[in-house]
Design a protein around this motif. Structure first.
Motif, PDB file in Angstrom:
ATOM      1  N   GLN A 172     -49.667  -8.154 -12.729  1.00 61.21           N
ATOM      2  CA  GLN A 172     -48.525  -8.724 -12.016  1.00 61.21           C
ATOM      3  C   GLN A 172     -47.584  -7.626 -11.516  1.00 61.21           C
ATOM      4  OE1 GLN A 172     -46.555 -11.794 -14.352  1.00 61.21           O
ATOM      5  NE2 GLN A 172     -48.528 -12.551 -15.101  1.00 61.21           N
ATOM      6  N   LEU A 173     -47.373  -6.611 -12.363  1.00 66.58           N
ATOM      7  CA  LEU A 173     -46.506  -5.501 -11.955  1.00 66.58           C
ATOM      8  C   LEU A 173     -47.098  -4.758 -10.755  1.00 66.58           C
ATOM      9  CD1 LEU A 173     -45.514  -4.172 -15.484  1.00 66.58           C
ATOM     10  CD2 LEU A 173     -43.951  -5.152 -13.785  1.00 66.58           C
ATOM     11  N   LYS A 174     -48.412  -4.564 -10.770  1.00 65.62           N
ATOM     12  CA  LYS A 174     -49.051  -3.892  -9.635  1.00 65.62           C
ATOM     13  C   LYS A 174     -48.943  -4.730  -8.368  1.00 65.62           C
ATOM     14  CE  LYS A 174     -52.324  -1.132 -12.320  1.00 65.62           C
ATOM     15  NZ  LYS A 174     -53.745  -0.863 -12.637  1.00 65.62           N
ATOM     16  N   ARG A 175     -49.124  -6.053  -8.512  1.00 65.97           N
ATOM     17  CA  ARG A 175     -48.990  -6.917  -7.336  1.00 65.97           C
ATOM     18  C   ARG A 175     -47.551  -6.874  -6.807  1.00 65.97           C
ATOM     19  NH1 ARG A 175     -53.291  -6.544  -8.503  1.00 65.97           N
ATOM     20  NH2 ARG A 175     -52.868  -4.866  -7.019  1.00 65.97           N
ATOM     21  N   HIS A 176     -46.598  -6.690  -7.719  1.00 63.68           N
ATOM     22  CA  HIS A 176     -45.201  -6.614  -7.304  1.00 63.68           C
ATOM     23  C   HIS A 176     -44.944  -5.355  -6.475  1.00 63.68           C
ATOM     24  CE1 HIS A 176     -41.102  -7.978  -7.506  1.00 63.68           C
ATOM     25  NE2 HIS A 176     -40.675  -6.807  -7.959  1.00 63.68           N
ATOM     26  N   LEU A 177     -45.798  -4.347  -6.654  1.00 65.28           N
ATOM     27  CA  LEU A 177     -45.671  -3.095  -5.897  1.00 65.28           C
ATOM     28  C   LEU A 177     -46.369  -3.147  -4.542  1.00 65.28           C
ATOM     29  CD1 LEU A 177     -46.217  -0.305  -8.585  1.00 65.28           C
ATOM     30  CD2 LEU A 177     -44.158  -0.671  -7.216  1.00 65.28           C
ATOM     31  N   ASP A 178     -47.206  -4.156  -4.322  1.00 64.00           N
ATOM     32  CA  ASP A 178     -48.022  -4.186  -3.105  1.00 64.00           C
ATOM     33  C   ASP A 178     -47.188  -4.041  -1.838  1.00 64.00           C
ATOM     34  OD1 ASP A 178     -50.356  -4.355  -4.496  1.00 64.00           O
ATOM     35  OD2 ASP A 178     -50.637  -6.516  -4.213  1.00 64.00           O
ATOM     36  N   ALA A 179     -46.138  -4.850  -1.703  1.00 64.95           N
ATOM     37  CA  ALA A 179     -45.338  -4.837  -0.469  1.00 64.95           C
ATOM     38  C   ALA A 179     -44.699  -3.467  -0.253  1.00 64.95           C
ATOM     39  CB  ALA A 179     -44.276  -5.930  -0.529  1.00 64.95           C
ATOM     40  N   TYR A 180     -44.172  -2.890  -1.344  1.00 58.32           N
ATOM     41  CA  TYR A 180     -43.534  -1.572  -1.226  1.00 58.32           C
ATOM     42  C   TYR A 180     -44.543  -0.511  -0.805  1.00 58.32           C
ATOM     43  CZ  TYR A 180     -41.708   2.922  -2.759  1.00 58.32           C
ATOM     44  OH  TYR A 180     -41.341   4.240  -2.807  1.00 58.32           O
ATOM     45  N   LEU A 181     -45.712  -0.513  -1.443  1.00 58.05           N
ATOM     46  CA  LEU A 181     -46.713   0.507  -1.141  1.00 58.05           C
ATOM     47  C   LEU A 181     -47.289   0.335   0.264  1.00 58.05           C
ATOM     48  CD1 LEU A 181     -48.613   0.719  -4.554  1.00 58.05           C
ATOM     49  CD2 LEU A 181     -46.982   2.362  -3.604  1.00 58.05           C
ATOM     50  N   ILE A 182     -47.419  -0.907   0.710  1.00 61.54           N
ATOM     51  CA  ILE A 182     -47.915  -1.140   2.071  1.00 61.54           C
ATOM     52  C   ILE A 182     -46.911  -0.612   3.093  1.00 61.54           C
ATOM     53  CG2 ILE A 182     -48.410  -2.951   3.762  1.00 61.54           C
ATOM     54  CD1 ILE A 182     -49.703  -4.534   1.457  1.00 61.54           C
ATOM     55  N   ALA A 183     -45.608  -0.846   2.833  1.00 57.00           N
ATOM     56  CA  ALA A 183     -44.575  -0.318   3.735  1.00 57.00           C
ATOM     57  C   ALA A 183     -44.584   1.209   3.709  1.00 57.00           C
ATOM     58  CB  ALA A 183     -43.204  -0.853   3.322  1.00 57.00           C
ATOM     59  N   LYS A 184     -44.763   1.766   2.519  1.00 58.34           N
ATOM     60  CA  LYS A 184     -44.808   3.219   2.393  1.00 58.34           C
ATOM     61  C   LYS A 184     -46.034   3.787   3.104  1.00 58.34           C
ATOM     62  CE  LYS A 184     -44.282   6.816  -1.135  1.00 58.34           C
ATOM     63  NZ  LYS A 184     -44.200   7.094  -2.586  1.00 58.34           N
ATOM     64  N   GLN A 185     -47.125   3.066   3.033  1.00 61.32           N
ATOM     65  CA  GLN A 185     -48.339   3.491   3.727  1.00 61.32           C
ATOM     66  C   GLN A 185     -48.128   3.469   5.238  1.00 61.32           C
ATOM     67  OE1 GLN A 185     -50.848   4.983   2.656  1.00 61.32           O
ATOM     68  NE2 GLN A 185     -52.810   3.950   2.954  1.00 61.32           N
ATOM     69  N   ARG A 186     -47.407   2.456   5.707  1.00 63.69           N
ATOM     70  CA  ARG A 186     -47.114   2.384   7.138  1.00 63.69           C
ATOM     71  C   ARG A 186     -46.271   3.577   7.579  1.00 63.69           C
ATOM     72  NH1 ARG A 186     -45.793  -2.461   7.070  1.00 63.69           N
ATOM     73  NH2 ARG A 186     -43.561  -2.199   6.679  1.00 63.69           N
ATOM     74  N   GLU A 187     -45.266   3.929   6.770  1.00 63.08           N
ATOM     75  CA  GLU A 187     -44.443   5.107   7.082  1.00 63.08           C
ATOM     76  C   GLU A 187     -45.296   6.374   7.080  1.00 63.08           C
ATOM     77  OE1 GLU A 187     -41.379   5.153   4.194  1.00 63.08           O
ATOM     78  OE2 GLU A 187     -40.376   3.341   4.938  1.00 63.08           O
TER      79      GLU A 187
END
Length: 330
Positions: A187-202
């Motif tokens: 669950q904690l990793k899924r909570h990071l998904d949106a942040y990491l995807i945005a960071k990947q876009r940057e």
């Protein structure tokens, strides 16, 4: 029935003409009976000195009670005599030759019983079945051997049950601390998904900017190198300066190329880092086409055959199959 021929009822029964039967009122003759799941035992019933007598095997028994269980199983005198002498019955396989001093261990005792039955089965299967007695022997032996399976299943369950109970107790004890933390970690990793995807876009935007800068620097480096090559139009100092400038631009371009290399978006520190990873997952666009592509795989055939058997057992005919009748001993 007249006293002149007390054998009449039994004689007629041997011919298949079973006369009236009354509980507790024997008819003189020879019969057989058995306990549930046991071997047939010979029975003799006779009237003598004004009273009824009965012998089951080699022991005297109550005539009325014995009659109630043997009356539907008349046998010839020859068959009775053969059984009394220990030669068994023509339509029944011999009892397992394991004696009475069996091991106390149920496993070893049952193993001895099965090995004896297995040896008898091998002998019976060497001969072609041509008579009703042979068929009866095989059917009875098959039943007896199936009882071995049931006994083994029961003994196995009894012996294994304490271990299963202990295993379940251990599982129950540790289940919460095994499963709940694992779920929470996910669950904690899924909570990071949106942040990491945005960071990947940057990160991709940064890489693209670095590639553009690399291309610009390489163009300038090529231009500087071209000018340095025009030695006849410039002094030695100017030519050297152009060469140095071209080298500097080439180094800067190489640095930008390295900077443009992909860096995976991540969070956390070494040893506890979470990063975006790519997992291949199917996106089925044509279910029928996919089934066609997979139809020859063994596991797919196994599933289809299982479903077909289930449908046939339920009397449901499906496209691509037909229900046929197969006869086999059961």
């Amino acid at each position: 029935m007249s006293e002149e021929n007390r054998w009449a009822w039994w004689q007629a029964a041997l011919e298949g003409d079973i006369g009236p039967m009354h509980e507790g009122q024997p008819e003189q003759g020879y019969y057989r009976t058995r306990f549930k799941g046991g071997q047939w035992e010979p029975v003799a019933l006779w009237f003598e000195n004004g009273e009824w007598h009965a012998m089951r095997g080699e022991r005297m028994v109550d005539p009325a009670d014995t009659w109630n269980f043997c009356r539907t199983h008349p046998v010839s005198y020859e068959a009775y005599q053969k059984a009394i002498e220990g030669a068994g019955w023509d339509d029944e396989p011999p009892a397992p030759s394991i004696g009475h001093n069996l091991p106390s261990d149920p496993h070893e005792a049952l193993k001895l019983e099965y090995e004896s039955e297995k040896e008898l089965a091998a002998d019976l299967m060497k001969k072609e079945v041509k008579t009703e007695d042979q068929a009866s022997q095989i059917a009875i032996l098959s039943k007896r051997i199936s009882v071995v399976t049931k006994k083994a299943t029961d003994f196995h369950k009894v012996e294994k049950q304490p271990h299963l109970d202990a295993g379940r107790a251990v599982d129950d004890k540790w289940r919460y601390l095994k499963e709940d933390p694992a779920d929470l970690s996910k669950q904690l990793k899924r909570h990071l998904d949106a942040y990491l995807i945005a960071k990947q876009r940057e990160e991709r935007e940064r890489q693209e900017a670095a590639r553009r800068e690399e291309e610009r620097l390489r163009r300038e480096a090529e231009e500087a190198a071209r000018k340095a090559a025009e030695a006849d139009q410039q002094s030695e100092a100017e030519r050297q300066a152009a060469i140095d400038r071209a080298r500097q631009l080439e180094q800067e371009a190489a640095a930008k190329a390295k900077e443009a290399e992909a860096k995976n978006a991540s969070a956390g520190r070494t040893g506890a880092r979470v990063s975006l990873r790519t997992f291949p997952e199917p996106n089925i666009t044509d279910y029928d086409a996919l089934l066609t592509a997979l139809k020859d795989r063994p596991e797919i055939r196994e599933v289809v055959e299982s479903l077909a058997k289930r449908a046939a057992k339920s009397g449901v005919s499906l496209p691509g199959m037909e229900i046929i009748e197969v006869q086999r001993a059961a």
